[in-house]
Design a protein around this motif. Structure first.
Motif, PDB file in Angstrom:
ATOM      1  N   TRP A   1       0.835  -1.195   0.000  1.00  0.00           N
ATOM      2  CA  TRP A   1       0.000   0.000   0.000  1.00  0.00           C
ATOM      3  C   TRP A   1       0.870   1.245   0.000  1.00  0.00           C
ATOM      4  O   TRP A   1       2.034   1.208   0.379  1.00  0.00           O
ATOM      5  N   GLU A   2       0.272   2.338  -0.459  1.00  0.00           N
ATOM      6  CA  GLU A   2       0.972   3.607  -0.539  1.00  0.00           C
ATOM      7  C   GLU A   2       0.079   4.710   0.016  1.00  0.00           C
ATOM      8  O   GLU A   2      -1.156   4.608  -0.031  1.00  0.00           O
ATOM      9  N   CYS A   3       0.713   5.755   0.531  1.00  0.00           N
ATOM     10  CA  CYS A   3      -0.036   6.867   1.121  1.00  0.00           C
ATOM     11  C   CYS A   3      -0.616   7.763   0.028  1.00  0.00           C
ATOM     12  O   CYS A   3      -0.051   7.890  -1.061  1.00  0.00           O
ATOM     13  N   ASN A   4      -1.743   8.392   0.342  1.00  0.00           N
ATOM     14  CA  ASN A   4      -2.353   9.349  -0.566  1.00  0.00           C
ATOM     15  C   ASN A   4      -1.473  10.587  -0.694  1.00  0.00           C
ATOM     16  O   ASN A   4      -0.534  10.798   0.082  1.00  0.00           O
ATOM     17  N   ARG A   5      -1.787  11.396  -1.678  1.00  0.00           N
ATOM     18  CA  ARG A   5      -1.070  12.661  -1.865  1.00  0.00           C
ATOM     19  C   ARG A   5      -1.242  13.538  -0.626  1.00  0.00           C
ATOM     20  O   ARG A   5      -2.303  13.551  -0.002  1.00  0.00           O
ATOM     21  N   LEU A   6      -0.186  14.243  -0.273  1.00  0.00           N
ATOM     22  CA  LEU A   6      -0.120  15.110   0.906  1.00  0.00           C
ATOM     23  C   LEU A   6      -0.029  14.308   2.200  1.00  0.00           C
ATOM     24  O   LEU A   6      -0.238  14.854   3.289  1.00  0.00           O
ATOM     25  N   PHE A   7       0.266  13.008   2.081  1.00  0.00           N
ATOM     26  CA  PHE A   7       0.513  12.168   3.252  1.00  0.00           C
ATOM     27  C   PHE A   7       1.816  11.419   3.025  1.00  0.00           C
ATOM     28  O   PHE A   7       2.198  11.137   1.891  1.00  0.00           O
TER      29      PHE A   7
ATOM     30  N   CYS B   1      -0.162   6.603   7.774  1.00  0.00           N
ATOM     31  CA  CYS B   1       0.062   7.710   6.839  1.00  0.00           C
ATOM     32  C   CYS B   1      -0.250   9.011   7.567  1.00  0.00           C
ATOM     33  O   CYS B   1      -1.400   9.246   7.942  1.00  0.00           O
ATOM     34  N   GLU B   2       0.783   9.835   7.755  1.00  0.00           N
ATOM     35  CA  GLU B   2       0.609  11.109   8.435  1.00  0.00           C
ATOM     36  C   GLU B   2       0.611  12.239   7.409  1.00  0.00           C
ATOM     37  O   GLU B   2       1.327  12.196   6.416  1.00  0.00           O
ATOM     38  N   GLU B   3      -0.182  13.255   7.679  1.00  0.00           N
ATOM     39  CA  GLU B   3      -0.320  14.372   6.752  1.00  0.00           C
ATOM     40  C   GLU B   3       0.962  15.196   6.714  1.00  0.00           C
ATOM     41  O   GLU B   3       1.591  15.449   7.742  1.00  0.00           O
ATOM     42  N   VAL B   4       1.349  15.597   5.510  1.00  0.00           N
ATOM     43  CA  VAL B   4       2.492  16.481   5.333  1.00  0.00           C
ATOM     44  C   VAL B   4       1.985  17.905   5.457  1.00  0.00           C
ATOM     45  O   VAL B   4       1.224  18.383   4.617  1.00  0.00           O
ATOM     46  N   MET B   5       2.407  18.598   6.513  1.00  0.00           N
ATOM     47  CA  MET B   5       1.911  19.941   6.785  1.00  0.00           C
ATOM     48  C   MET B   5       2.768  20.968   6.053  1.00  0.00           C
ATOM     49  O   MET B   5       3.973  21.067   6.277  1.00  0.00           O
ATOM     50  N   ALA B   6       2.151  21.698   5.139  1.00  0.00           N
ATOM     51  CA  ALA B   6       2.859  22.752   4.424  1.00  0.00           C
ATOM     52  C   ALA B   6       2.918  23.998   5.302  1.00  0.00           C
ATOM     53  O   ALA B   6       1.921  24.386   5.920  1.00  0.00           O
TER      54      ALA B   6
ATOM     55  N   GLY C   1       3.895  28.403   1.878  1.00  0.00           N
ATOM     56  CA  GLY C   1       4.548  27.287   1.202  1.00  0.00           C
ATOM     57  C   GLY C   1       3.523  26.295   0.690  1.00  0.00           C
ATOM     58  O   GLY C   1       2.323  26.433   0.919  1.00  0.00           O
ATOM     59  N   TYR C   2       3.996  25.256  -0.014  1.00  0.00           N
ATOM     60  CA  TYR C   2       3.120  24.229  -0.569  1.00  0.00           C
ATOM     61  C   TYR C   2       3.900  22.920  -0.681  1.00  0.00           C
ATOM     62  O   TYR C   2       5.131  22.909  -0.584  1.00  0.00           O
ATOM     63  N   VAL C   3       3.150  21.830  -0.867  1.00  0.00           N
ATOM     64  CA  VAL C   3       3.740  20.497  -0.973  1.00  0.00           C
ATOM     65  C   VAL C   3       3.684  20.053  -2.433  1.00  0.00           C
ATOM     66  O   VAL C   3       2.650  20.175  -3.091  1.00  0.00           O
TER      67      VAL C   3
ATOM     68  N   VAL D   1       8.239  11.396  -3.973  1.00  0.00           N
ATOM     69  CA  VAL D   1       8.675  11.971  -2.693  1.00  0.00           C
ATOM     70  C   VAL D   1       7.957  13.302  -2.481  1.00  0.00           C
ATOM     71  O   VAL D   1       7.898  14.139  -3.391  1.00  0.00           O
ATOM     72  N   GLN D   2       7.404  13.489  -1.271  1.00  0.00           N
ATOM     73  CA  GLN D   2       6.719  14.729  -0.927  1.00  0.00           C
ATOM     74  C   GLN D   2       7.753  15.778  -0.513  1.00  0.00           C
ATOM     75  O   GLN D   2       8.546  15.556   0.397  1.00  0.00           O
ATOM     76  N   GLU D   3       7.758  16.919  -1.192  1.00  0.00           N
ATOM     77  CA  GLU D   3       8.716  17.972  -0.898  1.00  0.00           C
ATOM     78  C   GLU D   3       7.974  19.270  -0.598  1.00  0.00           C
ATOM     79  O   GLU D   3       6.939  19.564  -1.210  1.00  0.00           O
TER      80      GLU D   3
END
Length: 262
Positions: A113-119, A126-131, A135-137, A143-145
């Motif tokens: 399995w893979e995490c959704n976008r922004l996670f 799967c933890e949320e990537v906080m922008a 800024g933005y993700v 890779v989430q940058e």
């Protein structure tokens, strides 16, 4: 008339043999049509080197493959001979369903399995990537940058405003400060200072000094000095040096003619 009794006898004997062969094949055809499996000892070669689909080599003989639940036969004589269905994974000798956490999805391969976008994956979650603010993700090669908006630059996990000095401007080129000086100015500790263009020079922002000598002159510290072209010579293509005319050759600062030997 020729005697054809011998031909009739040969034909009758061939027909009887053919009929017997057909009758021998009827039981085998009935077994295949009914779906009945052949016994394991007839599957594959006697030495067990190659086994039919659904059988595996065990101790030199072909024995029926034990296929666990939620698995299928691969038809290969190598390995276990089976693989888990889509959405299941091999754990020991069993196929267990893949548990997809929240904010994730089952990959197209069906074995992870893979995490959704922004996670992003943290352990089995799967933890949320906080922008950060301003800024933005962005996802690059999976890779989430975190990137900053125009006019901001990244410092640790924050996006801070770029302080552009007077006579400067923002730039997206490689710059540690995120800004460059306008044409006619160059970066200094105090900001952007005017470029002092010497005589016989012109502004050229692609150079470190900010100016470039005209054709026929050469930079010497903060000045442009004229290039002295000797006899039988001409300025080179760049205009910052000289070359000898043919058939002359350079010797020190002069051009001498090649005299053929007698």
């Amino acid at each position: 008339m020729p005697d054809r009794s011998g031909l009739r006898l040969s034909f009758n004997q061939s027909f009887i043999v053919f009929t017997r062969c057909i009758l021998c094949l009827i039981p085998t055809l009935l077994v295949l049509l009914s779906g009945t499996q052949l016994p394991a000892q007839v599957a594959g070669n006697a030495d067990g080197s190659v086994c039919d689909e659904g059988f595996e080599n065990k101790n030199g003989s072909c024995q029926r493959t034990d296929v666990p639940e939620n698995a299928y036969l691969t038809g290969s004589s190598y390995g276990s001979g089976w693989e888990c269905n889509h959405g299941f994974q091999n754990v020991g000798e069993l196929c267990e369903e893949i548990r997809v956490p929240e904010n994730a999805y089952l990959a197209s391969t069906g074995d992870q399995w893979e995490c959704n976008r922004l996670f992003q994956r943290v352990g089995e979650l799967c933890e949320e990537v906080m922008a950060p603010q301003n800024g933005y993700v962005e996802t690059r090669f999976g890779v989430q940058e975190i990137h900053c908006n125009w006019g901001f630059r990244k410092e640790d996990q924050d996006c801070v405003a770029i302080n552009v000095p007077s006579n400067g401007r923002l730039t997206d080129k490689n710059s540690a400060d995120g800004w460059v000086c306008l044409r006619g100015y160059r970066a200094a500790e105090s900001g952007c200072e005017p470029v002092a263009v010497p005589q016989h020079a012109y502004l050229a922002p692609e150079t470190y000094s900010g100016w470039k000598c005209e054709r026929g002159f050469r930079a010497n510290r903060d000045k442009c000095v004229a290039i002295l072209v000797p006899s039988n010579a001409h300025l080179n293509r760049r205009g910052d040096g000289w070359e000898c005319n043919r058939p002359f050759t350079r010797q020190n600062d002069q051009c001498t003619e090649n005299v053929p030997r007698q």
